[in-house]
Design a protein around this motif. Sequence first.
Motif: not given
Length: 90
Positions: A23, A27, A42, A47, A63, A66
């Motif tokens: 991750t 990023e 976020e 995420r 992305v 949740c």
Amino acid sequence: MEASAFEQNASQRERRAKRENNTQVLESILSELQRLTLHQLEGFGWRLAFVRRPLFQDPIVVVVNCENSKYGVLEDDGSINVEHNIQIRH
């Protein structure tokens, strides 16, 4: 020779640890606008899911919310496109 249950569990834990480190690596390839938008998303439970890197094309940043029920493409300009044509395999 088959791996024992202990070895299989250890292997699964190791892959999860690598995924967390990935991750940070993923990023690092985002544009500044994508990073800003990702940090804002976020706050709403979204995420970074993954980055697709098709040959000879720009990376596609995906992305997920949740609940893992909605995916979006994080565009280069920082906008999110939830009406994309990305095939998601579950």
